[in-house]
Design a protein around this motif. Structure first.
Motif, short mmCIF file in Angstrom:
data_model
loop_
_atom_site.label_atom_id
_atom_site.label_comp_id
_atom_site.label_asym_id
_atom_site.label_seq_id
_atom_site.Cartn_x
_atom_site.Cartn_y
_atom_site.Cartn_z
N GLU A 184 0.83 -1.21 0.00
CA GLU A 184 0.00 0.00 0.00
C GLU A 184 0.87 1.26 0.00
O GLU A 184 0.58 2.22 -0.71
N GLN A 185 1.96 1.20 0.76
CA GLN A 185 2.82 2.39 0.80
C GLN A 185 3.55 2.59 -0.53
O GLN A 185 3.78 3.71 -0.95
N ALA A 186 3.90 1.49 -1.16
CA ALA A 186 4.54 1.61 -2.48
C ALA A 186 3.57 2.27 -3.46
O ALA A 186 3.95 3.18 -4.21
N ILE A 187 2.31 1.85 -3.43
CA ILE A 187 1.32 2.44 -4.33
C ILE A 187 1.14 3.93 -4.01
O ILE A 187 1.09 4.78 -4.90
N ASP A 188 1.09 4.26 -2.71
CA ASP A 188 0.93 5.67 -2.31
C ASP A 188 2.06 6.55 -2.83
O ASP A 188 1.87 7.73 -3.05
#
Ligand code: SF4
Length: 385
Positions: A184-188
């Motif tokens: 999720e943080q990579a996508i953010d």
């Protein structure tokens, strides 16, 4: 070889063999950097190495350059610029060429990416691996979350939106929740591309000597499936086993590799593949692996540790080994153009895979079935020489 062989698209791979220190899971040709990096000497050696390769590819357009490692971002933007201007003077670079630099957070000065962009870098692959400081420590990375955030800010100020985040799962002691948060943080962070792959223990690494406790098979499978679902539910489409990209943002360089294109390879331990269509040959070669030996190249003129012409069976295996990693499937035309072999040499093996429900063969086009996509290794083995 009985058919017509064509020269496929051409890329240039440049290997930079040093890292700040060796990660315990790493089996790449990377060496702990000496106190003073012989950076200028290495760039001079790369240019000499490139020059002796030129007769193999005269006039052929180059569609991508990839600085891989090791940690290429240990080299300054000015040193990368020197190499790129030498490459421009000697090769036919396509005007829309993709030029990627692998970079590790923790090796990037805060203002470096604008300078790399100025040097000609238009794509960056950032070795994030995880956003969790504890997990990063467990896998021996030199960076933490802070350095990742600094790198992302620097990419933003350089205007480099075409960047990849490398992310691993099944790290020592990692829970499915932690893996999910990493994705999720990579996508953010808004990269154009995410490489999402499982940590594996390779022979001859520190982790092989002292294996850490890794999540079990079922947990790793759950992490992979969850990551895949989250990525596919956002803007990222899986186009290769470990690669996810926004629309039109697939890595051109890696696509050429997987589609069995050609690679000039320069730098310590770099592996290349060149088609010489006029001679009906496809060659594989590798440069001397140790930087010390490689740096003797300009004086000795001896760059290659090995070179050989691929046999028909090796061509078949390499073609399927690479192409089967791609979701888009395989066409008869590609097979014949890249190997110079008629389709009939693989028909019975394809039929066996189709009978097992692993592949679909229709209208000169081969695709994985859903089952086949889960067992790519098994299909690849059917093409072993
Ligand atoms: S930074 Fe990358 S190339 Fe360097 S030692 Fe770690 S995993 Fe290997």
């Amino acid at each position: 070889m009985q058919g017509l062989l064509y020269n496929p698209p051409l890329s240039l791979y440049v290997h930079m063999p040093w890292c700040v220190r060796k990660c315990p899971y790493c089996d790449f040709n990377s060496h702990a950097a000496p106190g003073t990096l012989p950076a200028e000497k290495y760039i001079d050696a790369l240019v000499s190495d490139l020059e002796q390769e030129l007769p193999l590819v005269w006039g052929r357009p180059v569609q991508s350059i990839y600085f891989g490692g090791g940690t290429p971002s240990l080299f300054s933007a000015a040193q990368i610029a020197v190499f790129l201007s030498a490459a421009r003077a000697r090769l036919n670079l396509r005007p829309d060429i993709e030029i990627t630099l692998e970079a590790n957070p923790g090796t990037i000065e805060h203002d470096s990416f604008p300078a790399y962009a100025e040097a000609g870098i238009n794509r960056v692959s950032l070795g994030v691996q995880s956003f969790d400081d504890n997990l990063l420590k467990r896998i021996g990375r030199i960076h933490g979350r802070l350095e990742i955030e600094q790198s992302l800010r620097s990419l933003n100020s350089a205007g480099i939106s075409n960047f990849n985040i490398d992310l691993m799962f099944a790290l020592p002691g990692q829970s499915p929740g932690q893996s999910r948060r990493d994705v999720e943080q990579a996508i953010d962070a808004g990269p154009a591309h995410i490489s999402f792959y499982q940590l594996t223990i390779e022979p001859n690494t520190a982790f092989a000597a002292q294996p850490p406790r890794l999540p079990g098979h079922d947990t790793a499978w759950e992490m992979q499936q969850t990551g895949l679902e989250i990525l596919e539910a956002s803007a990222y489409r899986q186009y290769e086993i470990s690669a996810f990209a926004q629309a039109e943002k697939q890595s051109r360089h890696n696509m050429n590799y997987w589609r069995y294109g050609d690679f000039l390879a320069i730098g310590a331990g770099a592996h290349g593949k060149i088609t010489l269509a006029a001679d009906g040959q496809v060659r594989r070669y590798a440069k001397h692996r140790h930087p010390k030996r490689y740096l003797q190249g300009p004086e000795s003129g001896d760059w290659c540790a090995q070179m050989h012409v691929l046999s028909d069976e090796e061509l078949v295996f390499e073609f399927f080994l690479n192409q089967l990693r791609l979701k888009q499937g395989i066409t008869v035309n590609d097979f014949s153009a890249r190997t110079g072999l008629p389709w009939k040499v693989v028909e019975s093996r394809l039929q066996t895979a189709a009978d097992k429900g692993l592949l679909e063969v229709r209208d000169k086009h081969v695709r994985h079935t859903a089952l086949g996509w889960r067992f790519v290794n098994d299909i690849q083995q059917m093409f072993l020489p």
